[in-house]
Design a protein around this motif. Structure first.
Motif, mmCIF file in Angstrom:
data_model
loop_
_atom_site.group_PDB
_atom_site.id
_atom_site.type_symbol
_atom_site.label_atom_id
_atom_site.label_comp_id
_atom_site.label_asym_id
_atom_site.label_seq_id
_atom_site.Cartn_x
_atom_site.Cartn_y
_atom_site.Cartn_z
ATOM 1 N N ALA A 10 0.961 -1.265 -0.143
ATOM 2 C CA ALA A 10 -0.026 -0.102 0.265
ATOM 3 C C ALA A 10 0.773 1.459 0.138
ATOM 4 N N PHE A 11 2.034 1.128 0.727
ATOM 5 C CA PHE A 11 3.155 2.472 0.683
ATOM 6 C C PHE A 11 3.392 2.879 -0.443
ATOM 7 N N GLY A 12 3.771 1.654 -0.794
ATOM 8 C CA GLY A 12 4.637 1.633 -1.817
ATOM 9 C C GLY A 12 4.182 1.944 -3.507
ATOM 10 N N LEU A 13 2.533 1.265 -3.210
ATOM 11 C CA LEU A 13 1.684 1.970 -4.327
ATOM 12 C C LEU A 13 1.348 3.121 -4.369
ATOM 13 N N GLY A 14 1.037 3.781 -3.325
ATOM 14 C CA GLY A 14 0.350 4.936 -3.159
ATOM 15 C C GLY A 14 1.616 5.655 -3.285
ATOM 16 N N LEU A 15 2.402 5.983 -2.711
ATOM 17 C CA LEU A 15 3.492 6.807 -3.452
ATOM 18 C C LEU A 15 4.165 6.877 -4.448
ATOM 19 N N MET A 16 3.991 5.771 -4.967
ATOM 20 C CA MET A 16 4.491 5.449 -7.301
ATOM 21 C C MET A 16 3.479 6.822 -7.576
ATOM 22 N N VAL A 17 2.493 6.428 -6.802
ATOM 23 C CA VAL A 17 0.456 6.793 -7.877
ATOM 24 C C VAL A 17 1.635 8.046 -7.557
ATOM 25 N N LYS A 18 1.224 8.947 -5.889
ATOM 26 C CA LYS A 18 0.727 9.952 -5.750
ATOM 27 C C LYS A 18 2.523 11.139 -6.330
ATOM 28 N N ALA A 19 3.598 9.992 -6.874
ATOM 29 C CA ALA A 19 4.185 10.917 -7.299
ATOM 30 C C ALA A 19 3.854 11.774 -8.767
ATOM 31 N N ILE A 20 3.282 10.776 -9.102
ATOM 32 C CA ILE A 20 2.840 11.455 -10.825
ATOM 33 C C ILE A 20 1.143 12.662 -10.206
ATOM 34 N N GLY A 21 0.691 12.971 -9.206
ATOM 35 C CA GLY A 21 0.369 13.701 -9.509
ATOM 36 C C GLY A 21 -1.333 12.653 -9.071
ATOM 37 N N LEU A 22 -1.444 12.117 -8.444
ATOM 38 C CA LEU A 22 -2.820 10.501 -9.198
ATOM 39 C C LEU A 22 -3.087 11.019 -7.008
ATOM 40 N N PRO A 23 -4.039 10.775 -6.422
ATOM 41 C CA PRO A 23 -4.282 11.004 -5.278
ATOM 42 C C PRO A 23 -3.918 9.116 -4.864
ATOM 43 N N PRO A 24 -3.806 9.004 -3.731
ATOM 44 C CA PRO A 24 -2.942 7.521 -3.079
ATOM 45 C C PRO A 24 -3.693 6.671 -3.144
ATOM 46 N N LEU A 25 -5.527 6.852 -3.251
ATOM 47 C CA LEU A 25 -6.396 5.309 -3.014
ATOM 48 C C LEU A 25 -6.200 4.684 -3.941
#
Length: 522
Positions: A10-25
């Protein structure tokens, strides 16, 4: 240990998604699907457990409790919120239900429930986008949040009906709950600002609301919302909501993980999500024209509609109760809608400026009362932003200046100031069309006391563009922002904390001079 793997993914993929400007969920849903694939192709035990299911349920209850804390009647009792929300829900269901029935060969009830799930917009995404742009209290932000609350209430009704529970005779006790409000207020006052406040929120949402309502045969989700709503008018309601924010978000991670772990999407689920993404613009277009019909200006209608152009996590919550077999297709649909909506909302203002001449022609000539163009009349000093700093400046200035006016983007705050005897009107400094309709023939000085740096920059540039040659002064927390404000055309921008220190020192100096005439501090 499955829990360690859940947290890592959850943390790894949430962080990756947040890095490209999308909501972590979006990353949490992806983590769930990744864990499902890992369990399918390996012997690793990362699948669904009672623990994860329980965490997910707690997250839903806390989400509904915090929605209840924002459930003030004045925020939803307006024609554009009630009418716009209900009409959009009705029209969407009327169009989507037969379409889903014929295209997917479903029974009518399943098609209707799917249409209901797709009619909702995301409270989480819209609130985060508006908060990030400091637009929660702007007119279009309040309309969007009001419509979202209406949708949340509709979702709750659908969930209660779909659950099919028969209330016991003890359920009548619920009608006496308002009698508990004074006791709940005293509990909230006595809880302080630390861990007891968080524990009180958990007690009300999970124990009294969740388990209490279940015990009398009612929906636990309804109980969480009701207990939140009972505290909505308390001055510390938002403090309670903020104290629960991290706990709620952590538990909601479990909800999104649970959806993904339920199984990998098949071809039908992917096709469903792609079709849902293709028809997503129709949702925003419908909101736009409905809000125009309620006399909102083109800009407000566009910004509100864009923030609501997505599918909702509440649709997933409804599906978890009524359509569990459709959770995965809906989850992918919600994720795709976030991928589309989040970037568009970040550039919503510039996007509107590009297309305003094409879509503005549909605007009504009659204006909403909150969006009337204003004239400053004979005002000589204008204070923009009537928070604590702006109010202090206003009160100090009115001792020597009668031709004074304040502006604020929160109509409720402007009304309160008028009730307290201040000359304050509603206006949004970031609204370009506000500046186009502004008349300021006698204006000499402007105090920029808004909290948002962008608002100060826009106001400064617009004032200078309109030919204003008077004095503009602002405050800010950071030196680089002060430089930007001065570069935009302000005469001076002071650092808030530095000025606070100067004010404290001046008070001390005044005291010393009165206590010891003729002496000076060394």
């Amino acid at each position: 240990m499955p829990e360690a793997i859940w947290i890592t993914f959850a943390f790894g993929l949430g962080l990756m998604v947040k890095a490209i400007g999308l909501p972590p969920l979006v990353g949490y849903l992806a983590a769930g699907f990744a864990l499902s694939g890992l369990a399918t192709f390996t012997d690793l035990s990362v699948g669904q457990t009672d623990v994860l299911e329980h965490i997910a349920h707690l997250g839903v209850l806390l989400l509904l409790f915090t929605v209840g804390l924002k459930l003030k009647l004045k925020s939803i009792i307006s024609p554009e919120v009630i009418g716009g929300g209900l009409l959009h829900f009705g029209i969407t269901c009327l169009i989507f239900t037969p379409g889903l029935y014929w295209l997917l060969d479903l029974d009518w009830m399943t098609a209707l429930l799917l249409a209901v799930a797709l009619s909702f917009s995301s409270t989480v995404l819209a609130a985060k986008v508006l908060e990030g742009k400091r637009e929660l209290r702007a007119f279009h932000g309040r309309v969007a949040i009001g419509i979202l609350i209406m949708q949340d209430l509709i979702a709750l009704v659908v969930m209660s009906l779909a659950a099919g529970k028969t209330p016991s005779e003890w359920a009548l006790i619920v009608f006496g709950l308002p009698l508990l409000r004074p006791a709940l207020y005293r509990l909230l006052d006595a809880s302080g600002h630390d861990e007891l406040l968080v524990l009180l929120g958990l007690l009300l949402a999970l124990v009294l609301g969740g388990l209490g309502f279940e015990a009398v045969g009612l929906s636990s989700e309804l109980g969480a919302l009701v207990f939140g709503a009972m505290l909505a008018n308390h001055p510390r309601a938002q403090e309670l909501a903020k104290s629960l924010w991290s706990v709620k978000e952590m538990f909601l991670v479990g909800f999104f993980l649970q959806i993904g772990i339920d199984g990998l999407p098949d071809q039908q689920a992917l096709i469903f999500a792609l079709v849902a993404a293709l028809v997503l613009p129709l949702k925003g277009i419908l909101f736009y024209f409905l809000l125009l019909a309620f006399r909102l200006r083109s800009r407000s209608s566009f910004l509100t509609a864009l923030s609501l152009t997505n599918y909702s996590e509440f649709g997933l919550i409804v599906a978890s109760v009524a359509l569990p077999q459709w959770l995965v297709p809906l989850a992918i649909s919600v994720s795709l809608s976030f991928v589309i909506s989040a970037p568009l909302n970040r550039v919503s203002h510039s996007l509107f400026e590009r297309i305003r001449h094409r879509i503005g022609r549909f605007e009504s000539q009659k204006r909403h009362p909150d969006e009337q163009p204003i004239s400053l009349g004979d005002t000589r000093i204008l204070v923009m932003g009537m928070g604590r700093t702006g109010t202090a400046a206003y009160d100090w200035l009115r001792a020597t200046e009668s031709r004074l006016m304040g502006l604020d983007s929160d109509p409720a705050k402007a009304e309160k100031h008028r009730h307290d005897g201040r000359n304050v009107v509603f206006a949004d400094a970031e609204d370009i069309t506000f500046w186009e309709g502004l008349h300021m023939p006698e204006l000499q000085s402007v105090v920029l006391a808004m909290s948002d740096i962008e608002g100060k920059l826009i106001a400064t540039r617009r004032l200078r563009k309109l030919g204003f040659t008077g004095y503009i002064v602002a405050h800010t927390m950071f030196a680089d922002e002060a430089d930007r404000i001065r570069a935009a055309g302000a005469n001076q921008a002071y650092l808030t904390m530095s000025e606070t220190g100067v004010a404290l020192a001046s008070h001390l100096q005044d005291y010393q001079e009165h206590a010891h005439p003729g002496s000076r501090t060394s």
